[in-house]
Design an enzyme around this catalytic site. Structure first.
Site: not given
Length: 153
Positions: A78, A85-87, A122
């Site tokens: 992620n 950052i994928c959050l 994701d």
């Protein structure tokens, strides 16, 4: 004005009662440019690693989330090679889950949690994600190597 006083409050809380394994401070006395360190969690491939992050607080904070990225390279599904950052809580709705009630401490704690529990469904890094899903041992070995190479003091 509201942004400055809120940031001062958040920073003082982060200094006096930091979440475990997290430190955060102003970069060069600029209130909207912060640095943070997250210690890799025990029993994760990031254990004993010290990861540096950059936090840029936008003009519209808290109505807009801070931009946070890793300065220390990290092998994670992620987090991409630029440190992005994928959050979901780092993005505004409808795609994201940012709310003004959240704060920098919450974000850093969530990033620390994401490090311990990647979300391979994701991903920002598809190859690392499929490695995590289908060859966990190889993922763990690579993540540990990166931690030793880039995040050990």
């Amino acid at each position: 004005m509201q942004r400055a006083s809120r940031l001062k409050r958040e920073l003082s809380l982060l200094t006096t009662e930091p979440p475990p394994g997290i430190t955060c401070w102003q970069n060069e006395n600029q209130l909207d440019n912060l640095r943070a360190q997250i210690l890799g969690g025990a029993d994760t491939p990031y254990e004993k690693g010290i990861f540096n992050l950059e936090i840029v607080v936008p003009e519209r904070y808290p109505f807009e989330p801070p931009k946070i990225r890793f300065l220390t390279p990290i092998y994670h599904p992620n987090i991409d090679s630029a440190g992005r950052i994928c959050l979901d809580i780092l993005k505004l709705p409808p795609k994201g889950a940012w709310r003004p009630a959240l704060n920098i401490s919450t974000l850093l704690t969530s990033i620390q949690l994401l490090m311990a529990e990647p979300n391979p469904d994701d991903p920002l890094m598809a190859d690392i994600s499929s490695e995590y899903k289908y060859n966990k041992q190889l993922f763990l070995r690579n993540a540990k190597e990166w931690t030793e190479k880039y995040a050990s003091q």
